[in-house]
Design a protein around this motif. Structure first.
Motif: not given
Length: 1142
Positions: A417, A421, A423, A425-427, A470
């Motif tokens: 994930s 990376l 978005t 939200s992922h960060s 993720g």
């Protein structure tokens, strides 16, 4: 008290049924409890229905197509705005015109309304009663504008009418009460705030593109909107301040990977810093530094450790992330991430087993731990047996604090994930995951293990939806699910305990118990729904009046209470908890590091027990290598309810720690698993052991009393010589070890109180001197020693004050009243004015009780005292043992001194001089010591001073009365001319008082352990008293200070008025084991939520109410005590304490 005590007394029931309809309707007061004119009710109805009227008019015009929807909303809003302006103007006018109202005070929800006399429909009293007005001009403007906006956008008119009335007319007392006082008028904004949330979602759904999820949420909220009045009435929706703190805490913990904070300021600062880091970090995969928390003091060792871990973790994550792309094709199971996953599984399983064996029970408190030491009668044996577990704890610490973080960082750094990376939200998810590795290591490894197990079950298959989240979002969801599931389980256990014990416990079985059980059994889906909703909201499960009637309490922070941590209701016993804090902190630090107390999640509660003391420990926040706790001490004066629960606590701990060596299969179960308390471990502390003995046969023994005079003289000689030695060495003379100069307090001041009874802050000697000055004018009234006979005809006399003494002390404004002895038959003011302020006794001053008493002609006697000859020492070293010249000026005739001279212990004086002499001699020779002993002038000097003190203390005759001995021990010396002289020599007065207390301690020891057979033994005993003992009264400041300085031993003489006996109290500082157990945190939160509702809303402060009665399973009385004031009454509460746990 029986189980059918009223839940609310008659007065509170009437008050409750007046307040609850007002809460439901948003503020109108239709039930007043007294007769009111009809126009009072009509005016309230008109104001209540105004939003419905204006909304109906605008809706009708819109339906008739005379106005567009937007214009209709503006029209209704303007009409409501005009009404709000009019109401606020009238309220402000009424306040300014009413001469009796100087300003609007703070609205205290604990105060009932007073009866109002109405004159006509728009009188000032009527306007002020219906619309009390606002205290701040800003609120007048803000609430008025919000009222117009609310009416313009609102739709459901019943809900809207309730919110509007609460906003602009009269604010109802909310069942969801967080603060005791609404200082800034936040409560009127609570109901409109939730309506605006619903309106904002509806507007977003109307003016945005078609979003199915948003449309579904809007439809659900339209249904929920109808039930808002019911939710307000039941107290499910929080006040704005509680909502803000709860929301920040939830976002910080589950969204940003942090921990609940120990104060509101720390929460605000940490939330701001964490949010800024999450936004600025973007997609960076490097782990954040270990969280040391705001305000945490670090040493050089901790800084080096954290820098090394930060450097190692950053290098590891960077290298693994850089080379990870070359092996992505292998998948999770066969790739390097899978190998790290297997390592984490092993580390988690091993660390869990090593933590479980540290406590007294395993598997959630179900089974006894066979590896835990059995029996705690000997502390050294217990420490020896538990060393093996300490080795296991060290291995666990290595795995948790070193291996686990690095392994988890490796697992996260190799996740695919990170490559995708793209978005926010992922960060944020990855930022949270990396931070959780350091903030809550044990929870983080469990969450990663759950994710690993899901991936292993799925194999190389792709789980649609789940894999798209993720690793960061996956861990966030797992953490949230685990937290809510654990809350549900503990709430379920708590509710089952309340349900079952309401029937099985005879003292808890009310007449309605069967009906409530049947209702809960019939409506079990609703009960499960209530528990599920409270778990989802992380809100307490509120048992109404602690009955099996469960409601969803409003969400609030983990700390429960809004005020700062550390408030208490101190009393003299608080010093024992204050003394033990340092020792307890050290023991807790070791227990936290070893895992003896299990998982240390913020919000966990522990109960410690040893002797008659109860310690309540609450975890406030937790991070890598540190833990912040609050420690409370519960009252020592055990009530009947306290005793019942304390006995059950002892049984629970005894079943865990005092079990036999060989346990059968059935004996290995926890027989008290349903109890709120689960034993964990025992901690070694240095605390005071309190022993109390009845002195019957000791203080009233004539043989013992006859020795007291001789012991007093020997102790006085020893202290005078010691004074000379210390003065020669340049030491300042002080009496930390038991001078105890203060006279006794009044008997009413010795009674236990909820508030603090602080020791006297002024020097006790000065207060005693003020009493002695009065006794000079009333010697015939207060001289006890002249008339008390050998048989103590009147028995042990209760300490009282005569009218003259009370009046004189009231005239002087004495704060710490001294008590004089009184003659039989004199008027005793304590019995008449025990609870009255002394200022009320001013009219008694002109009574002049001293008029008519025999005059005391003291002048001629002073003239007959011969002039003192100069001192001519025969030994040069005798000057060291010279005493101040003022100490030789006692108003005693030479014939009196000559008569008392045989009482002087000459042999003891020479022996003590021989022991003290070598300490001041430059050349330690026997000739010099012999010369000191043969110096007659030195002996005569000490003989004169000693005899003067003997007469001043009223001890020239052998002691025969225990009551007189007790009075001298307390510093209540009968007045005489020589006492006036002694009171002027403050240091000598202190020495004489300490000598008498030493002599009584000698009497006590010799009666208990046998007589002292040699001068060496007596000399050693006095040295021990001076070095290791405080001998005085428990009400003296020296007693308090000696406990804090951890004096090894303390001794006090007391008088039990109810039993008519004298008691000796001995405190011994020694190492003891404190047994500690974990409490059901959800049970504590639920009972505290009910306590807050019951006291702040229902104002049910009855000391015998049902919800405070003893409950051996819920520990209800102890839980109420441990609540923060003003709802609870712990006698000690520490500030947030930060413990290193590495």
């Amino acid at each position: 008290m029986g189980p059918d005590v009223p839940l609310l007394n008659e007065y509170k029931q009437e008050f409750f049924w007046k307040r609850f309809p007002q809460t439901v309707l948003g503020g109108p007061r239709f039930k007043l409890g007294y007769c009111a004119p009809p126009y009072v009710y009509v005016n309230q109805v008109v104001l209540f229905l105004a939003p419905w009227l204006f909304g109906g008019i605008s809706t009708l015009l819109c339906q008739l197509q005379l106005l567009q929807e937007l214009h209709a909303a503006v029209l209704s809003g303007l009409l409501m705005f005009g009404v709000a302006v009019g109401v606020q103007a009238l309220a402000l006018y009424a306040v300014n015109k009413n001469a009796t109202v100087e300003r609007l005070g703070v609205n205290n929800i604990l105060v009932d309304e007073e009866e109002v006399e109405f004159t006509h429909c728009i009188s000032l009293e009527t306007v002020h009663f219906i619309a009390p007005g606002k205290r701040f001009g800003l609120n007048i403007v803000l609430h008025t504008v919000l009222a117009g906006m609310l009416c313009g956008f609102g739709t459901c008119w019943v809900t809207l009418c309730i919110a509007e009335y609460s906003l602009i007319v009269n604010t109802a007392t909310e069942t969801a009460t967080f603060q005791t006082q609404d200082t800034f008028e936040i409560t009127p904004l609570t109901r409109p705030f939730f309506i605006f949330i619903f309106i904002s979602v509806d507007l977003a759904e109307r003016f945005s593109e078609a979003v199915p999820e948003l449309h579904l949420v809007s439809q659900i909220l339209h249904v929920v909107f109808i039930f808002l009045p019911l939710m307000w009435a039941l107290g499910m929706l929080p006040p704005l301040d509680a909502l803000l703190l709860w929301a920040m805490e939830q976002i910080l913990v589950f969204g940003l990977g942090g921990s609940p904070m120990s104060s509101n300021l720390r929460l605000l600062l940490m939330f701001g810093v964490s949010s800024g880091v999450a936004v600025c970090r973007g997609g960076s995969p490097a782990p954040p530094p270990p969280q040391s928390s705001f305000g945490w003091t670090l040493g050089c060792r901790e800084i080096l450790l954290y820098l090394a871990l930060l450097l190692g973790a950053g290098v590891e994550a960077g290298l693994l992330h850089y080379f990870m792309g070359k092996v992505q094709f292998l998948g999770f199971v066969n790739g390097p991430q899978g190998m790290v996953g297997y390592l984490l599984l092993v580390v988690f399983g091993l660390s869990w087993v090593l933590r479980e064996v540290q406590g007294a029970y395993v598997f959630g408190g179900l089974f006894l731990n066979p590896f835990y030491p059995k029996g705690m009668s000997n502390i050294q044996t217990f420490k020896l047996r538990i060393k093996g577990l300490h080795i296991a704890a060290a291995l666990r610490r290595f795995l948790i604090y070193l291996v686990s973080p690095l392994a988890m960082i490796a697992f996260l750094a190799m996740d695919e994930s990170l490559i995708k990376l793209h978005t926010a939200s992922h960060s944020i998810g990855l930022t949270r995951a990396f931070r959780a590795v350091w903030q809550s290591t044990e929870e983080a490894i469990f969450h990663i293990v759950v994710v690993i197990l899901l991936r292993l079950v799925a194999g190389n298959k792709i789980l649609q939806g789940w894999d798209n989240f993720g690793i960061g979002i996956q861990l966030l969801l797992v953490g949230l699910l685990v937290d809510r599931l654990s809350q549900f389980i503990y709430k379920l256990k708590f509710s089952l305990t309340v349900l079952i014990t309401s029937w099985t416990e005879k003292k808890q079985r009310r007449q309605s118990a069967g009906t409530l059980l049947a209702l809960n059994a019939t409506l079990w889906p609703l009960l499960l729904g209530v528990m599920t909703l409270s778990a989802l909201l992380s809100a307490p499960l509120l048992p109404l009046f602690t009955l099996p009637i469960f409601l969803v309490g409003f969400p609030r922070p983990q700390r429960i209470w809004p005020g700062p941590v550390g408030t208490a209701c101190p009393c003299p016993d608080s010093v024992f908890y204050q003394q033990m804090i340092s020792s307890l902190a050290s023991a807790l630090r070791k227990a936290f590091a070893r895992g003896s107390l299990g998982s240390l999640a913020p919000g966990s509660h522990f109960l410690g027990r040893f002797q008659d003391r109860m310690v309540w420990i609450m975890i406030l926040e937790r991070g890598y290598g540190y833990c912040t706790v609050n420690i409370k001490g519960l009252e020592l004066q055990e009530t009947s309810c306290h005793t019942v629960e304390a006995r059950r606590v002892d049984e629970v701990f005894e079943n865990a720690f005092e079990r036999p060596e060989n346990l059968g299969l059935t004996r290995g179960f926890n027989l008290h698993w349903g109890n709120a308390l689960t034993p964990c471990t025992a901690l070694s502390l240095r605390v005071y052991s309190d022993a109390r003995n009845v002195l019957s046969g000791i203080i009233d023994s004539h043989d013992n009393l006859k020795k007291l005079q001789n012991d007093f003289l020997k102790a006085l000689v020893w202290l005078l010589l010691r004074y000379c030695i210390q003065k020669h060495k340049g030491f300042f003379w002080s009496f930390d070890n038991g001078s105890g100069m203060g006279g006794r307090r009044s008997q009413s001041s010795q009674l236990p109180h909820t508030t603090c009874v602080q020791p006297v802050t002024e020097p006790a000697l000065q207060s005693n001197m003020s009493s002695l000055k009065f006794r000079q004018d009333s010697s015939s009234m207060t001289s006890f020693g002249e008339w008390s006979d050998e048989e103590d005809l009147f028995g042990p006399h209760t300490v009282k004050r005569t009218v003259a003494l009370v009046s004189a002390e009231a005239h002087c404004g004495s704060a710490a009243l001294q008590q004089g002895a009184s003659l039989p038959g004199s008027v005793e003011m304590d019995s008449l004015f025990e609870n009255m302020a002394m200022s009320a006794l001013q009219p008694l001053q002109p009574l002049g009780l001293g008029i008519g008493l025999p005059a005391a002609d003291k002048g001629p006697q002073r003239e007959r005292v011969s002039t003192l000859p100069p001192l001519n020492f025969s030994c040069p070293q005798s000057e060291v043992f010279n005493l101040p010249s003022g100490w030789r000026t006692a108003p005693l005739l030479p014939s009196r001194l000559l008569q008392l001279k045989p009482l002087f212990p000459e042999d003891w004086f020479r022996f003590a001089l021989g022991r003290f002499g070598p300490t001041v001699q430059s050349d330690n020779t026997e000739d010099m010591t012999k010369a000191l002993k043969e110096d007659e002038a030195l002996k005569e000097l000490h003989c004169r001073v000693t005899m003067s003190c003997l007469v001043s203390m009223g001890a020239e005759s052998p002691f025969t009365s225990p009551s007189y001995v007790y009075r001298l021990f307390c510093g209540d010396i009968p007045w005489s001319d020589t006492l006036d002289w002694l009171s002027c020599c403050k240091e000598l007065y202190q020495i004489a008082q300490q000598a008498f207390r030493f002599s009584f301690k000698l009497l006590f020891d010799q009666a208990s352990f046998g007589p002292m057979e040699s001068p060496e033994e007596l000399f050693s005993a006095l040295e021990e008293y001076e070095r290791d003992w405080y001998i005085g009264l428990v009400t003296e400041k020296g007693w308090h200070d000696s406990i804090l300085r951890e004096k090894p031993f303390l001794f006090s003489l007391g008088h039990d008025l109810s039993m008519g006996t004298y008691t000796g109290r001995v405190l011994s500082l020694q190492e003891q084991l404190m047994q500690v157990g974990r409490l059901n945190g959800e049970g504590v939160r639920g009972q505290w939520a009910n306590l807050s509702w019951e006291l702040l809303y229902a104002t049910n402060d009855d000391e015998e109410r049902y919800s405070i009665q003893a409950h051996p399973y819920l520990l209800r009385n102890l839980t109420v005590q441990a609540a923060d004031p003003p709802l609870g009454y712990p006698i000690y509460s520490s500030v947030p304490l930060h413990f290193p746990s590495l």
